[in-house]
Design an enzyme around this catalytic site. Structure first.
Site, PDB file in Angstrom:
ATOM      1  CG  MET A 167      -1.899  -1.223   1.159  1.00 52.08           C
ATOM      2  SD  MET A 167      -3.422  -0.989   2.070  1.00 52.08           S
ATOM      3  CE  MET A 167      -2.815  -0.734   3.709  1.00 52.08           C
ATOM      4  N   GLY A 168       2.154   1.091  -0.394  1.00 47.86           N
ATOM      5  CA  GLY A 168       3.055   2.237  -0.451  1.00 47.86           C
ATOM      6  C   GLY A 168       3.601   2.604   0.914  1.00 47.86           C
TER       7      GLY A 168
ATOM      8  CG  LEU B 107       7.159   1.314  -0.806  1.00 48.50           C
ATOM      9  CD1 LEU B 107       7.832   1.066  -2.150  1.00 48.50           C
ATOM     10  CD2 LEU B 107       6.223   0.163  -0.453  1.00 48.50           C
ATOM     11  CG  HIS B 108       8.812  -0.136   5.990  1.00 50.21           C
ATOM     12  ND1 HIS B 108       9.135  -1.483   5.940  1.00 50.21           N
ATOM     13  CD2 HIS B 108       7.492  -0.102   6.274  1.00 50.21           C
ATOM     14  CE1 HIS B 108       8.075  -2.207   6.204  1.00 50.21           C
ATOM     15  NE2 HIS B 108       7.045  -1.393   6.395  1.00 50.21           N
TER      16      HIS B 108
ATOM     17  NE  ARG C 195      -2.483   1.436  10.046  1.00 50.32           N
ATOM     18  CZ  ARG C 195      -2.965   0.466   9.250  1.00 50.32           C
ATOM     19  NH1 ARG C 195      -2.387  -0.714   9.227  1.00 50.32           N
ATOM     20  NH2 ARG C 195      -4.006   0.681   8.483  1.00 50.32           N
TER      21      ARG C 195
ATOM     22  CG  HIS D  44       7.114  -2.268   2.053  1.00 51.14           C
ATOM     23  ND1 HIS D  44       6.966  -1.166   2.855  1.00 51.14           N
ATOM     24  CD2 HIS D  44       5.926  -2.919   2.089  1.00 51.14           C
ATOM     25  CE1 HIS D  44       5.742  -1.140   3.351  1.00 51.14           C
ATOM     26  NE2 HIS D  44       5.087  -2.190   2.906  1.00 51.14           N
TER      27      HIS D  44
ATOM     28  CD  GLN E 198      -1.741  -8.925   4.355  1.00 52.18           C
ATOM     29  OE1 GLN E 198      -2.615  -8.085   4.436  1.00 52.18           O
ATOM     30  NE2 GLN E 198      -0.497  -8.609   4.031  1.00 52.18           N
TER      31      GLN E 198
HETATM   32  O1  PAF Z   1      -0.065  -5.832   3.579  1.00 55.12           O
HETATM   33  C1  PAF Z   1      -0.506  -4.909   2.854  1.00 55.12           C
HETATM   34  O2  PAF Z   1       0.156  -3.894   2.615  1.00 55.12           O
HETATM   35  C2  PAF Z   1      -1.906  -5.037   2.270  1.00 55.12           C
HETATM   36  O3  PAF Z   1      -2.757  -5.701   3.142  1.00 55.12           O
HETATM   37  C3  PAF Z   1      -1.914  -5.694   0.869  1.00 55.12           C
HETATM   38  C4  PAF Z   1      -1.450  -7.130   0.926  1.00 55.12           C
HETATM   39  C5  PAF Z   1      -1.042  -4.894  -0.069  1.00 55.12           C
HETATM   40  C6  PAF Z   1      -3.345  -5.685   0.322  1.00 55.12           C
HETATM   41  O4  PAF Z   1      -3.839  -4.397   0.201  1.00 55.12           O
END
Ligand code: PAF
Length: 287
Positions: A26-27, A29-30, A184, A33, A150
């Site tokens: 979701m951008g 980025l750190h 966050r 990612h 997730q």
């Molecule tokens: O982990 C995330 O950043 C989000 O849940 C994902 C997997 C990109 C889905 O929007």
């Protein structure tokens, strides 16, 4: 790095590749990612990153509107990390009509822990991940281990729908002090950043206590006591804990409900989510 905003451009950019390796984000980025992107590069013939803040996975009171959008910085970081293709669709591109078809995950896995506190969250995640997978058609996708639930939900979705890709786990990146990297964390003040270390320390303490007890640790009253104590410790330090829970690492089931010796012997993980001021953090540690 090729930047594309539409599904048609994405398909064109990937036409020459047979094994795209995908990292959905979701951008904001750190380094966590970027480690996933580097992992992806070694797994495919092109790395593809998506940046899309997915409205479907936010509850009305959550931070969709103020979720940090850091486009220029993200592009620079991805270029430096050697990303091949960046897919950044608009909402109108990904959801041209209201998304009335949804992917409903198994409630036994998705309505507990995070799902109990963020109802509908995993439906939103599964729906967008399914859609992104349909757009990118990767052979492999990398999901961070910090969001363990997730990861397990996506693994189960991919298995049950027989989607033709491998889901690979990316390890949790931490600051030198041990704070799990998260988008966050950007919301934390300097003082909160220091205090935030308490969550990982508390989960680690529970994991260590279980290790000390050995196989007897699968005993339900002991697990519940450790979880309760950890929640109380966080509460005393000014946090609002949502949960601290000891679960099976493989499927996040409750080890206290195990019915066979094999189940009792399975590897465990301690997961936690708690609010520090207005910032909600999650983390997990293997036992
Ligand atoms: O982990 C995330 O950043 C989000 O849940 C994902 C997997 C990109 C889905 O929007």
């Amino acid at each position: 790095m090729v930047i594309v905003h539409t599904i048609a451009e994405l398909r064109q950019a990937l036409a020459a590749f047979s094994r795209p390796a995908f990292v959905p984000t979701m951008g904001n980025l750190h380094a966590g990612h970027l480690a996933l992107v580097q992992q992806a590069q070694a797994l495919g013939d092109v790395s593809v990153v998506s940046i899309f803040v997915n409205r479907l996975q936010f509850l009305p009171h959550e931070d969709f509107d103020r979720y940090p959008r850091t486009w220029e910085r993200d592009c620079q970081a991805l270029r430096a990390a050697g990303c091949g293709v960046l897919f950044a669709p608009s909402e109108a591109e990904l959801y041209p009509q209201p998304q009335t078809f949804k992917v409903l995950p198994d409630p036994a896995l998705a309505d507990v822990l995070e799902g109990a506190f963020r109802p509908g969250f995993f439906t939103g995640v599964c729906t967008v991940v399914m859609k992104l997978l349909a757009c990118v058609q990767p052979r492999v996708a990398v999901f961070g281990r910090k969001d363990l639930q997730q990861l397990r939900v996506v693994q189960q979705m991919v298995r049950q729908f027989a989607l033709p890709l491998d889901i690979v786990e990316g390890r949790t990146e931490r600051s030198a002090e041990g704070l799990a990297l998260s988008s966050r964390n950007a919301y934390l003040s300097d003082a909160q950043r220091q205090e935030a270390l308490r969550l990982s320390a508390t989960l680690k303490t529970v994991a260590q206590a279980i290790r000390v007890h050995g196989p007897a640790a699968a005993d339900a009253p002991l697990l519940r006591d450790l979880e309760k104590q950890a929640m109380a410790d966080l509460g005393q330090a000014g946090w609002q804990p949502d949960y601290v829970a000891v679960r099976s690492l493989a499927d996040l089931s409750d080890p206290a409900q195990a019915t066979s010796a094999l189940e009792t012997a399975q590897p465990l993980v301690v997961l936690g989510a708690a609010r520090l001021g207005a910032v909600r953090l999650i983390d997990n540690f293997d036992v």
